[in-house]
Motif scaffolding. Structure first.
Motif, PDB file in Angstrom:
ATOM      1  N   PRO A  45       0.790  -1.224   0.000  1.00  0.00           N
ATOM      2  CA  PRO A  45       0.000   0.000   0.000  1.00  0.00           C
ATOM      3  C   PRO A  45       0.830   1.286   0.000  1.00  0.00           C
ATOM      4  N   GLU A  46       2.050   1.258   0.558  1.00  0.00           N
ATOM      5  CA  GLU A  46       2.863   2.475   0.602  1.00  0.00           C
ATOM      6  C   GLU A  46       3.307   2.924  -0.792  1.00  0.00           C
ATOM      7  N   LEU A  47       3.182   2.056  -1.782  1.00  0.00           N
ATOM      8  CA  LEU A  47       3.545   2.427  -3.148  1.00  0.00           C
ATOM      9  C   LEU A  47       2.332   2.872  -3.973  1.00  0.00           C
ATOM     10  N   SER A  48       1.154   2.802  -3.394  1.00  0.00           N
ATOM     11  CA  SER A  48      -0.052   3.187  -4.121  1.00  0.00           C
ATOM     12  C   SER A  48      -0.314   4.679  -3.947  1.00  0.00           C
ATOM     13  N   ALA A  49      -1.166   5.208  -4.778  1.00  0.00           N
ATOM     14  CA  ALA A  49      -1.499   6.634  -4.743  1.00  0.00           C
ATOM     15  C   ALA A  49      -2.931   6.796  -5.231  1.00  0.00           C
ATOM     16  N   ARG A  70       8.157   9.046  -3.468  1.00  0.00           N
ATOM     17  CA  ARG A  70       9.206   8.958  -4.483  1.00  0.00           C
ATOM     18  C   ARG A  70      10.567   8.722  -3.835  1.00  0.00           C
ATOM     19  N   LYS A  71      10.834   9.419  -2.717  1.00  0.00           N
ATOM     20  CA  LYS A  71      12.105   9.223  -2.007  1.00  0.00           C
ATOM     21  C   LYS A  71      12.198   7.803  -1.454  1.00  0.00           C
ATOM     22  N   ALA A  72      11.118   7.318  -0.872  1.00  0.00           N
ATOM     23  CA  ALA A  72      11.117   5.960  -0.314  1.00  0.00           C
ATOM     24  C   ALA A  72      11.275   4.920  -1.417  1.00  0.00           C
ATOM     25  N   ALA A  73      10.630   5.130  -2.552  1.00  0.00           N
ATOM     26  CA  ALA A  73      10.698   4.166  -3.655  1.00  0.00           C
ATOM     27  C   ALA A  73      12.104   4.093  -4.241  1.00  0.00           C
ATOM     28  N   THR A  74      12.793   5.230  -4.304  1.00  0.00           N
ATOM     29  CA  THR A  74      14.137   5.238  -4.898  1.00  0.00           C
ATOM     30  C   THR A  74      15.226   4.914  -3.876  1.00  0.00           C
ATOM     31  N   GLY A 118      21.628   2.603 -15.651  1.00  0.00           N
ATOM     32  CA  GLY A 118      22.459   3.548 -14.912  1.00  0.00           C
ATOM     33  C   GLY A 118      22.581   3.230 -13.435  1.00  0.00           C
ATOM     34  N   GLY A 119      21.935   2.148 -12.971  1.00  0.00           N
ATOM     35  CA  GLY A 119      22.048   1.733 -11.573  1.00  0.00           C
ATOM     36  C   GLY A 119      20.995   2.289 -10.645  1.00  0.00           C
ATOM     37  N   VAL A 120      20.039   3.072 -11.141  1.00  0.00           N
ATOM     38  CA  VAL A 120      18.971   3.608 -10.291  1.00  0.00           C
ATOM     39  C   VAL A 120      17.999   2.477  -9.970  1.00  0.00           C
ATOM     40  N   THR A 121      17.647   2.343  -8.689  1.00  0.00           N
ATOM     41  CA  THR A 121      16.679   1.322  -8.272  1.00  0.00           C
ATOM     42  C   THR A 121      15.411   1.990  -7.794  1.00  0.00           C
ATOM     43  N   VAL A 122      14.271   1.360  -8.103  1.00  0.00           N
ATOM     44  CA  VAL A 122      12.960   1.866  -7.695  1.00  0.00           C
ATOM     45  C   VAL A 122      12.124   0.679  -7.232  1.00  0.00           C
ATOM     46  N   GLN A 123      11.534   0.808  -6.036  1.00  0.00           N
ATOM     47  CA  GLN A 123      10.607  -0.216  -5.557  1.00  0.00           C
ATOM     48  C   GLN A 123       9.335  -0.133  -6.377  1.00  0.00           C
ATOM     49  N   VAL A 124       8.820  -1.292  -6.794  1.00  0.00           N
ATOM     50  CA  VAL A 124       7.575  -1.347  -7.557  1.00  0.00           C
ATOM     51  C   VAL A 124       6.777  -2.564  -7.118  1.00  0.00           C
ATOM     52  N   ASP A 125       5.518  -2.535  -7.428  1.00  0.00           N
ATOM     53  CA  ASP A 125       4.682  -3.721  -7.291  1.00  0.00           C
ATOM     54  C   ASP A 125       4.741  -4.435  -8.632  1.00  0.00           C
TER      55      ASP A 125
END
Length: 158
Positions: A45-49, A70-74, A118-125
């Motif tokens: 749920p923390e990734l939903s909007a 966005r900060k938490a996801a990245t 480029g090495g950027v990570t993002v949390q996703v469902d």
């Protein structure tokens, strides 16, 4: 004799059609995954909007995630769950909020992470899907990807 061969040939022809997936009259085909208006339930749920407001047309108004989200996801680190593979992503439905990736790499919703070249990570469902992998608008923006690019990302299970 000729009549018997004609009947036998017709039966064989019809038998061969049994394996074809023919549409049935009076039945409507089911909608493809991308045409479903309601998203599947998200496991995190923390990734939903909330959905964007009616009339939203720009990336800024369609992306309803907060700065904190966005900060938490990245801030995602590479998980120990392992790589599921690499996919080329296209922009998914921009009116479906949150951080998500729809692809054939999973058969049920699970938490995951994408990693760009480029090495950027993002949390996703991670959501099941067919065809081209689709990444949410929020995840595209958080990863720093151009909305018009066909970017390759590594998909990892959390």
């Amino acid at each position: 004799m000729l009549r018997g061969l004609t009947i036998l040939g017709g039966c064989l022809l019809l038998a061969g059609c049994a394996d074809l997936k023919m549409p049935q009259f009076g039945k409507r085909p089911s909608a493809p995954q991308s045409a479903i208006s309601e998203p599947l339930p998200l496991p995190t749920p923390e990734l939903s909007a909330p959905p964007p407001k009616p009339g939203a047309r720009t990336a800024e108004t369609l992306d309803t995630t907060t700065d904190e989200q966005r900060k938490a996801a990245t801030a995602a680190t590479v998980p120990a769950g392992g790589s599921l593979g690499k996919v080329v992503v296209t922009l998914g439905d921009p009116t479906t909020p949150g951080f998500w990736l729809r692809s054939s790499l999973v058969s049920a919703p699970v938490p995951g992470v994408i990693r760009t070249a480029g090495g950027v990570t993002v949390q996703v469902d991670l959501m099941p899907g067919e065809g081209a992998a689709q990444l949410s608008l929020a995840a595209f923006r958080a990863a720093g990807l151009s909305l018009t690019d066909l970017a390759t990302v590594e998909v990892l299970k959390r």
